[in-house]
Design an enzyme around this catalytic site. Structure first.
Site, PDB file in Angstrom:
ATOM      1  N   SER A 150     -22.648  44.856  16.896  1.00  0.00           N
ATOM      2  CA  SER A 150     -21.268  44.591  17.285  1.00  0.00           C
ATOM      3  C   SER A 150     -21.298  44.130  18.732  1.00  0.00           C
ATOM      4  O   SER A 150     -21.938  44.774  19.576  1.00  0.00           O
ATOM      5  CB  SER A 150     -20.418  45.856  17.140  1.00  0.00           C
ATOM      6  OG  SER A 150     -19.060  45.537  17.338  1.00  0.00           O
ATOM      7  N   GLU A 151     -20.636  43.006  19.027  1.00  0.00           N
ATOM      8  CA  GLU A 151     -20.849  42.377  20.334  1.00  0.00           C
ATOM      9  C   GLU A 151     -20.341  43.205  21.517  1.00  0.00           C
ATOM     10  O   GLU A 151     -20.668  42.931  22.660  1.00  0.00           O
ATOM     11  CB  GLU A 151     -20.279  40.953  20.374  1.00  0.00           C
ATOM     12  CG  GLU A 151     -18.805  40.826  20.062  1.00  0.00           C
ATOM     13  CD  GLU A 151     -18.546  40.467  18.607  1.00  0.00           C
ATOM     14  OE1 GLU A 151     -19.286  40.960  17.735  1.00  0.00           O
ATOM     15  OE2 GLU A 151     -17.600  39.709  18.347  1.00  0.00           O
ATOM     16  N   ASN A 152     -19.521  44.234  21.217  1.00  0.00           N
ATOM     17  CA  ASN A 152     -19.100  45.109  22.310  1.00  0.00           C
ATOM     18  C   ASN A 152     -20.142  46.179  22.631  1.00  0.00           C
ATOM     19  O   ASN A 152     -19.837  47.141  23.335  1.00  0.00           O
ATOM     20  CB  ASN A 152     -17.746  45.737  22.009  1.00  0.00           C
ATOM     21  CG  ASN A 152     -17.723  46.467  20.684  1.00  0.00           C
ATOM     22  OD1 ASN A 152     -18.278  45.990  19.696  1.00  0.00           O
ATOM     23  ND2 ASN A 152     -17.097  47.616  20.653  1.00  0.00           N
ATOM     24  N   SER A 199     -25.814  42.596  25.221  1.00  0.00           N
ATOM     25  CA  SER A 199     -25.340  42.301  23.871  1.00  0.00           C
ATOM     26  C   SER A 199     -25.336  40.794  23.606  1.00  0.00           C
ATOM     27  O   SER A 199     -25.757  40.339  22.540  1.00  0.00           O
ATOM     28  CB  SER A 199     -23.939  42.862  23.684  1.00  0.00           C
ATOM     29  OG  SER A 199     -23.517  42.676  22.357  1.00  0.00           O
ATOM     30  N   ASN A 232     -24.506  40.260  12.480  1.00  0.00           N
ATOM     31  CA  ASN A 232     -23.199  40.427  13.120  1.00  0.00           C
ATOM     32  C   ASN A 232     -22.135  39.914  12.161  1.00  0.00           C
ATOM     33  O   ASN A 232     -22.231  38.797  11.658  1.00  0.00           O
ATOM     34  CB  ASN A 232     -23.149  39.631  14.434  1.00  0.00           C
ATOM     35  CG  ASN A 232     -21.836  39.819  15.174  1.00  0.00           C
ATOM     36  OD1 ASN A 232     -20.775  39.431  14.680  1.00  0.00           O
ATOM     37  ND2 ASN A 232     -21.890  40.406  16.348  1.00  0.00           N
TER      38      ASN A 232
END
Lengths: 235, 221
Positions: free
Chosen positions: B46-48, B88, B23
């Site tokens: 990607s944390e979304n 996530s 990340n």
């Protein structure tokens, strides 16, 4: 005889489809806690949020990852003076000037919650969990006044579920039972928010016939959804 | 010459092992993706809600529903996947992400990281996913200039800004040096030839350990 059976089925038919914004937002009361889906603009139910201005509910507590941008959607609802408090992970995006003005003049309250904690708190609410311990924020300002417990030598912070009266989310496809699929990274908070509210309203690009969404592809099962409204948007 | 940002990104990219789930924090760390050596397969998270995130698309191919954590348009590589925020951050907190590269305001000698808020309360703070990533990723690399614009060291005895996480940083990559945070203290692994160890120490707010320091010499980028 056959006709009779059909009639009975129609009476019992579950139909979560609504045709207008008025129907979609009916019953949202002043002082409600409202979850708003989306990460930036991806997955933000902009049209539903703007319709909420006409619906009139005020003194709202809003839960959203960001605090709006420009003067549309969430920013427009803020500008209309309907929001008392915002709970979010990251309010300072480029273009979040309406929020910043309100914040700096003390007209809106802000609670910062780490992003993963925010979604997990809503999941917990939706899943009937009374709270959870997370390592996130241990030893920081955001865990002040919270219970900290050492588990196997590591500090964890107790976080409570975040339940809401209403969730406004955006999905891609729905059917009349309220089953939902999403589009790409616009899924983000939708599934957790759908679970966490008493009344979940989804705006979708398309409503299809029951059975047209492959059961293997349903992301949010209709049990978590109360109303679906088709809002066709150009890409 | 101190490294420019592309060169710091290049140096970090050399350190990422083949097959890693990575990340990259918003802003400067995003540059690291440009310098991954060929023949290494790295999966970006990607944390979304994306695994297998690819580079920025052509303007005509941009899709508002496909963005990264910095809300910029991205692409999905073949084999990539989408998932919701709860999943996530299960990946993040659950120790499934091998490496996260973050920017920093300050780093302490024991690996505390401050990168979400300053002492200026006039502006609203924002934490995003930084606290989850700081405690959750297996390794935290910090990518930063060695000092602030006015020359104040960013590496110090104790952070004065609010912390993002306690004792979370493994290695600091700056425009001057590569420094590992170890149980014995801040161990300088590499530095640019143009400055002496003493000069580097003077630009650092906590004691450095000198042992077998290699030259930090990225290509011209």
């Amino acid at each position: 005889m056959r006709d009779k059976v059909v009639q009975v089925l129609e009476i019992k038919m579950i139909d979560k489809r609504v045709n207008t914004f008025e129907e979609a937002l009916q019953g949202i009361a002043d002082s409600s806690t409202v979850l708003l889906g989306g990460f930036g603009q991806a997955g933000s139910p902009v049209e539903l949020i703007e319709a909420l201005i006409d619906q009139g509910a005020t003194n709202l507590t809003v839960v959203s990852n960001n605090a709006g941008e420009g003067e549309f959607g969430l920013a427009a609802l803020m500008k209309a003076g309907r929001i008392r408090k915002v709970i979010c992970s990251y309010p300072r995006s480029s273009g979040s000037f309406i929020f910043e003005e309100l914040y700096e003049s003390g007209k809106i309250e802000l609670e910062i919650v780490p992003q993963g904690t925010l979604s997990e708190r809503m999941r917990a609410a939706g899943a009937g969990i009374g709270g959870f311990f997370t390592p996130t924020s241990a030893g920081t300002l955001l865990s002040q006044d919270k219970e900290v417990r050492q588990i196997d030598g590591k500090d964890y912070v107790f976080e409570k579920p975040l339940k809401a009266d209403v969730a406004l989310i955006k999905a891609h496809t729905a059917d009349r039972w309220g089953n939902l699929t999403y589009n790409k990274s616009a899924r983000n908070f939708g599934p957790a928010m759908a679970m966490a509210a008493d009344l979940t309203i989804a705006q979708v690009q398309e409503i299809t016939n029951l059975g047209e969404i492959d059961p293997e592809h349903v992301v949010t099962p209709g049990i978590f959804v109360n109303r679906v409204l088709e809002v066709k948007l150009e890409n | 010459m101190p490294l420019n940002r592309n060169q710091i990104a290049w140096r970090i990219a050399q350190e990422i092992e083949d097959g890693s789930y990575v990340n990259l924090g918003i802003g400067m760390p995003e540059l690291v993706a440009n310098y991954i050596p060929e023949n290494r397969e790295i999966i970006f998270h990607s944390e979304n809600g994306i695994l297998g995130m690819g580079p920025q698309p052509e303007k005509s191919e941009e899709d508002g529903d496909l963005i990264n954590a910095g809300k910029k348009p991205v692409t999905l590589l073949t084999g990539g996947s989408y998932f919701n925020h709860t999943d996530s951050f299960a990946m993040v907190r659950g120790g499934h992400i091998d490496l996260c590269v973050l920017g920093a305001f300050q780093i302490s000698k024991n690996g505390d990281l401050a990168n979400w808020a300053t002492l200026d309360n006039s502006k609203p703070p924002g934490v995003g996913g930084a606290m989850d990533l700081a405690v959750g990723a297996k390794n935290i690399f910090v990518m930063t200039e060695h000092c602030t614009k006015d020359g104040t060291p960013k590496i110090m005895e104790e952070c004065s800004y609010p912390l993002t996480g306690q004792g979370v940083v493994n290695t600091i990559f700056t425009d001057l040096a590569v420094i590992d945070i170890t149980s014995e203290g801040l161990k300088v692994r590499e530095k640019i030839n143009e400055i002496s160890f003493m000069e580097l120490q003077n630009k650092t707010g906590a004691p450095l350990i000198e042992s077998d320091i290699k030259e930090l010499s990225p290509p011209v980028l």
